[in-house]
Write a protein that holds these residues in place. Structure first.
Motif, PDB file in Angstrom:
ATOM      1  N   ALA A  12     -26.136 -42.768  25.470  1.00 31.88           N
ATOM      2  CA  ALA A  12     -25.383 -41.510  25.529  1.00 31.88           C
ATOM      3  C   ALA A  12     -26.320 -40.327  25.744  1.00 31.88           C
ATOM      4  O   ALA A  12     -26.021 -39.423  26.532  1.00 31.88           O
ATOM      5  CB  ALA A  12     -24.570 -41.325  24.252  1.00 31.88           C
ATOM      6  N   GLU A  13     -27.476 -40.325  25.068  1.00 26.97           N
ATOM      7  CA  GLU A  13     -28.445 -39.249  25.246  1.00 26.97           C
ATOM      8  C   GLU A  13     -28.986 -39.232  26.673  1.00 26.97           C
ATOM      9  O   GLU A  13     -29.154 -38.176  27.274  1.00 26.97           O
ATOM     10  CB  GLU A  13     -29.592 -39.399  24.253  1.00 26.97           C
ATOM     11  CG  GLU A  13     -29.198 -39.087  22.828  1.00 26.97           C
ATOM     12  CD  GLU A  13     -30.314 -39.365  21.845  1.00 26.97           C
ATOM     13  OE1 GLU A  13     -31.459 -39.634  22.278  1.00 26.97           O
ATOM     14  OE2 GLU A  13     -30.051 -39.305  20.637  1.00 26.97           O
ATOM     15  N   ARG A  72     -27.428 -40.344  29.377  1.00 28.69           N
ATOM     16  CA  ARG A  72     -26.363 -39.842  30.249  1.00 28.69           C
ATOM     17  C   ARG A  72     -26.261 -38.324  30.157  1.00 28.69           C
ATOM     18  O   ARG A  72     -26.070 -37.640  31.163  1.00 28.69           O
ATOM     19  CB  ARG A  72     -25.020 -40.463  29.876  1.00 28.69           C
ATOM     20  CG  ARG A  72     -24.844 -41.876  30.377  1.00 28.69           C
ATOM     21  CD  ARG A  72     -23.403 -42.316  30.244  1.00 28.69           C
ATOM     22  NE  ARG A  72     -22.868 -42.170  28.902  1.00 28.69           N
ATOM     23  CZ  ARG A  72     -22.927 -43.091  27.949  1.00 28.69           C
ATOM     24  NH1 ARG A  72     -23.509 -44.249  28.185  1.00 28.69           N
ATOM     25  NH2 ARG A  72     -22.396 -42.859  26.766  1.00 28.69           N
ATOM     26  N   LYS A  73     -26.407 -37.790  28.943  1.00 29.55           N
ATOM     27  CA  LYS A  73     -26.331 -36.335  28.748  1.00 29.55           C
ATOM     28  C   LYS A  73     -27.455 -35.635  29.498  1.00 29.55           C
ATOM     29  O   LYS A  73     -27.238 -34.633  30.175  1.00 29.55           O
ATOM     30  CB  LYS A  73     -26.396 -36.009  27.260  1.00 29.55           C
ATOM     31  CG  LYS A  73     -26.230 -34.544  26.955  1.00 29.55           C
ATOM     32  CD  LYS A  73     -26.270 -34.282  25.470  1.00 29.55           C
ATOM     33  CE  LYS A  73     -26.200 -32.814  25.178  1.00 29.55           C
ATOM     34  NZ  LYS A  73     -26.326 -32.524  23.759  1.00 29.55           N
ATOM     35  N   ARG A  74     -28.691 -36.157  29.376  1.00 31.07           N
ATOM     36  CA  ARG A  74     -29.827 -35.563  30.090  1.00 31.07           C
ATOM     37  C   ARG A  74     -29.611 -35.635  31.603  1.00 31.07           C
ATOM     38  O   ARG A  74     -29.901 -34.678  32.323  1.00 31.07           O
ATOM     39  CB  ARG A  74     -31.119 -36.292  29.730  1.00 31.07           C
ATOM     40  CG  ARG A  74     -31.690 -35.913  28.389  1.00 31.07           C
ATOM     41  CD  ARG A  74     -33.108 -36.436  28.239  1.00 31.07           C
ATOM     42  NE  ARG A  74     -33.212 -37.866  28.526  1.00 31.07           N
ATOM     43  CZ  ARG A  74     -33.185 -38.826  27.623  1.00 31.07           C
ATOM     44  NH1 ARG A  74     -33.052 -38.533  26.360  1.00 31.07           N
ATOM     45  NH2 ARG A  74     -33.285 -40.094  27.977  1.00 31.07           N
ATOM     46  N   ASP A 119     -26.747 -35.777  33.211  1.00 32.78           N
ATOM     47  CA  ASP A 119     -25.677 -34.862  33.594  1.00 32.78           C
ATOM     48  C   ASP A 119     -26.153 -33.418  33.603  1.00 32.78           C
ATOM     49  O   ASP A 119     -25.741 -32.630  34.447  1.00 32.78           O
ATOM     50  CB  ASP A 119     -24.473 -34.996  32.658  1.00 32.78           C
ATOM     51  CG  ASP A 119     -23.701 -36.282  32.889  1.00 32.78           C
ATOM     52  OD1 ASP A 119     -23.900 -36.910  33.956  1.00 32.78           O
ATOM     53  OD2 ASP A 119     -22.903 -36.664  32.015  1.00 32.78           O
ATOM     54  N   GLU A 120     -27.009 -33.047  32.648  1.00 35.19           N
ATOM     55  CA  GLU A 120     -27.524 -31.673  32.600  1.00 35.19           C
ATOM     56  C   GLU A 120     -28.376 -31.374  33.822  1.00 35.19           C
ATOM     57  O   GLU A 120     -28.375 -30.260  34.326  1.00 35.19           O
ATOM     58  CB  GLU A 120     -28.354 -31.459  31.334  1.00 35.19           C
ATOM     59  CG  GLU A 120     -27.544 -31.372  30.081  1.00 35.19           C
ATOM     60  CD  GLU A 120     -28.411 -31.271  28.835  1.00 35.19           C
ATOM     61  OE1 GLU A 120     -29.654 -31.407  28.940  1.00 35.19           O
ATOM     62  OE2 GLU A 120     -27.841 -31.072  27.755  1.00 35.19           O
TER      63      GLU A 120
END
Length: 80
Positions: free
Chosen positions: A31-32, A34-36, A38-39
């Motif tokens: 999840a982390e 994917r977040k990075r 996406d940012e």
């Protein structure tokens, strides 16, 4: 709709599931990541973007501390 692993003749041991704690940790890491990702999507230089945002926040903090809330130091109305 049963599981057919026992019919493989003792090879069911090859399909051990990771412990719930390990699985949670792996899911959190994914999840982390994917977040990075996406940012950073659509940004050519993510480090430059972070520096620019940090500078903007610093400028805003300085403006708040210097009394930019309308109490002295700001623009004044003059009626002539």
């Amino acid at each position: 709709m049963g599981i057919c692993l026992p019919c493989l003749g003792g090879q069911a041991d090859d399909y051990d599931q990771p412990s719930p704690e390990t699985r949670r940790r792996q899911m959190a890491e994914a999840a982390e990541k994917r977040k990075r990702d996406d940012e950073g999507r659509g940004v050519k230089d993510p480090e430059a973007l972070k520096r620019k945002q940090q500078r903007r926040e610093d400028i805003e903090k300085k403006a708040e501390q210097s009394g930019g809330g309308g109490e002295g130091g700001g623009l004044r109305w003059q009626v002539s």
